[in-house]
Motif scaffolding. Structure first.
Motif, short mmCIF file in Angstrom:
data_model
loop_
_atom_site.label_atom_id
_atom_site.label_comp_id
_atom_site.label_asym_id
_atom_site.label_seq_id
_atom_site.Cartn_x
_atom_site.Cartn_y
_atom_site.Cartn_z
N THR A 16 0.82 -1.20 0.00
CA THR A 16 0.00 0.00 0.00
C THR A 16 0.86 1.26 0.00
O THR A 16 1.69 1.46 0.89
N ASP A 17 0.63 2.10 -0.98
CA ASP A 17 1.28 3.40 -1.03
C ASP A 17 0.45 4.44 -0.28
O ASP A 17 0.96 5.20 0.54
N THR A 18 -0.87 4.48 -0.56
CA THR A 18 -1.76 5.44 0.07
C THR A 18 -3.05 4.75 0.49
O THR A 18 -3.67 4.06 -0.31
N LEU A 19 -3.42 4.95 1.76
CA LEU A 19 -4.66 4.40 2.29
C LEU A 19 -5.68 5.52 2.40
O LEU A 19 -5.38 6.59 2.93
N LEU A 20 -6.90 5.28 1.91
CA LEU A 20 -7.99 6.25 2.03
C LEU A 20 -9.10 5.61 2.85
O LEU A 20 -9.52 4.48 2.58
N VAL A 21 -9.57 6.35 3.86
CA VAL A 21 -10.59 5.84 4.77
C VAL A 21 -11.64 6.91 5.01
O VAL A 21 -11.31 8.09 5.21
N GLU A 22 -12.92 6.52 4.99
CA GLU A 22 -13.96 7.46 5.39
C GLU A 22 -13.82 7.74 6.88
O GLU A 22 -13.55 6.83 7.67
N LYS A 23 -13.99 8.98 7.27
CA LYS A 23 -13.59 9.43 8.61
C LYS A 23 -14.33 8.74 9.74
O LYS A 23 -13.80 8.64 10.86
N ASP A 24 -15.54 8.22 9.51
CA ASP A 24 -16.27 7.57 10.59
C ASP A 24 -16.37 6.06 10.42
O ASP A 24 -17.23 5.41 11.03
N PHE A 25 -15.51 5.49 9.59
CA PHE A 25 -15.55 4.05 9.35
C PHE A 25 -14.80 3.30 10.45
O PHE A 25 -13.64 3.57 10.73
N ILE A 48 -18.39 3.04 -3.15
CA ILE A 48 -18.18 1.90 -4.05
C ILE A 48 -17.03 1.02 -3.59
O ILE A 48 -16.83 -0.09 -4.10
N HIS A 49 -16.26 1.51 -2.61
CA HIS A 49 -15.14 0.73 -2.07
C HIS A 49 -15.43 0.24 -0.66
O HIS A 49 -14.52 -0.21 0.05
N ASN A 50 -16.69 0.34 -0.24
CA ASN A 50 -17.07 -0.09 1.12
C ASN A 50 -16.29 0.65 2.21
O ASN A 50 -15.83 0.07 3.19
N SER A 51 -16.15 1.96 1.99
CA SER A 51 -15.62 2.90 2.99
C SER A 51 -14.11 2.90 3.17
O SER A 51 -13.56 3.72 3.93
N ILE A 52 -13.39 2.01 2.49
CA ILE A 52 -11.93 2.00 2.63
C ILE A 52 -11.30 1.51 1.33
O ILE A 52 -11.81 0.58 0.69
N ALA A 53 -10.21 2.15 0.92
CA ALA A 53 -9.55 1.77 -0.32
C ALA A 53 -8.06 2.07 -0.22
O ALA A 53 -7.61 2.84 0.65
N ALA A 54 -7.30 1.47 -1.11
CA ALA A 54 -5.85 1.68 -1.10
C ALA A 54 -5.32 1.85 -2.51
O ALA A 54 -5.80 1.19 -3.45
N ILE A 55 -4.39 2.77 -2.67
CA ILE A 55 -3.63 2.92 -3.91
C ILE A 55 -2.35 2.11 -3.73
O ILE A 55 -1.61 2.33 -2.78
N LEU A 56 -2.11 1.18 -4.62
CA LEU A 56 -1.01 0.23 -4.44
C LEU A 56 0.27 0.67 -5.14
O LEU A 56 0.24 1.38 -6.14
#
Length: 304
Positions: free
Chosen positions: A232-241, A294-302
């Motif tokens: 994982t290079d960058t992790l994106l998370v919805e703030k209340d997940f 569409i990513h179920n609240s969490i996603a990663a750029i690899l």
């Protein structure tokens, strides 16, 4: 138990409630004791365990925008760590930083005409180079954005010599030598907030591009596994997940848990993912709720 209780009582008595922030944390064992003023509210709790309970602190720090503010001045230059709209001053061997005599001394050259203004400018630049080097050492572990404040002369000198241009996100002109931290925070936080919002937009665009290149992960299970692998290079998370779960014996698979208080249940695997990504050289960012539906609240750029 008496040595531990004595340390607790001593630290509790040392608290000046006129100058505390929003919370206080006290950690004590037989060999260690420390008190931390916290710029965010905490749940009242007393925890006795074999290790210090820091999860709530880690959670808050992970999900609270952090930044630096450097108040450039002759008397003296100060460094603050920012948490949203609050600042905490850094006090160590380097900060607060004062001008030293050699930085101001004008050389005595027999028979030469000395441009004292030019030498004064160079002495000030040398001082700010020292400030910049000290700041670089402090920021190298976090790579946080920072804002500078000061009169125009100091702002110009610092921007000319700094090696941290990539992290500089704003400047505020004016003399804030005697300003209270809360007064400074009200001004600089808006600059940092605007920067964070712009970064969120750019990160979502990067994620869309990664999806097109198939260099992404979606959902907590896939993101967890690839974070463990260091991809994982960058992790994106919805703030209340949040996601309570148990971890399989091989450490690669998650199972959701309805009761976070049960043994072997991690009350929020999201924090574990964040720590894993950061420890493996990646970065983590929070976006508004709903942006990653569409990513179920969490996603990663690899990375690959």
């Amino acid at each position: 138990i008496k040595p531990v209780l004595d340390k607790i009582n001593s630290l509790a008595e040392s608290i000046d409630h006129n100058y505390t922030l929003d919370g206080v944390a006290i950690y004590v064992n037989r060999n260690y004791s420390a008190k931390f003023d916290l710029p965010f509210p905490v749940k009242k709790s007393v925890i006795i365990d074999e290790t210090f309970a820091t999860r709530d602190l880690v959670y808050t720090l992970n999900r609270s925008p952090r930044y630096w503010t450097i108040v450039l001045s002759e008397k003296p230059t100060r460094l603050y760590e920012g948490f949203r709209d609050q600042l905490v001053e850094i006090n160590n061997d380097e900060f607060p930083a004062f001008f030293e005599g050699e930085e101001w001394e004008t050389p005595k050259l027999t028979g030469a005409i000395v441009n004292q203004a030019a030498y004064r400018d160079e002495r000030q630049k040398n001082f700010f180079r020292r400030i910049d080097r000290a700041f670089s050492q402090i920021n190298k572990e976090n790579n946080l954005p920072f804002v500078i404040t000061g009169v125009q002369r100091y702002l110009s000198f610092f921007k000319e010599i700094t090696e941290n241009k990539n992290f500089l996100v704003g400047e505020v002109e004016g003399s804030y030598d005697k300003a209270a931290p809360r007064e400074i925070a009200k001004i600089v936080w808006q600059l940092v907030f605007d920067h964070i919002e712009k970064c969120k937009i750019l990160l979502l665009k990067e994620l869309d591009e990664a999806v097109g290149k198939r260099k992404y992960a979606s959902g907590i299970n896939e993101v967890w596994r690839l974070a463990i692998e260091g991809r994982t290079d960058t992790l994106l998370v919805e703030k209340d997940f949040h996601y309570p779960a148990t971890i399989s014996n091989d450490g690669l698979n998650l199972s959701p848990a309805n009761d976070p208080s049960l043994p072997d249940v991690i009350d929020d695997v999201v924090d574990e993912v964040i720590e894993t990504v950061i420890n493996k050289g990646g970065r983590a960012a929070f976006v508004d709720n709903g942006k990653l539906n569409i990513h179920n609240s969490i996603a990663a750029i690899l990375r690959y």
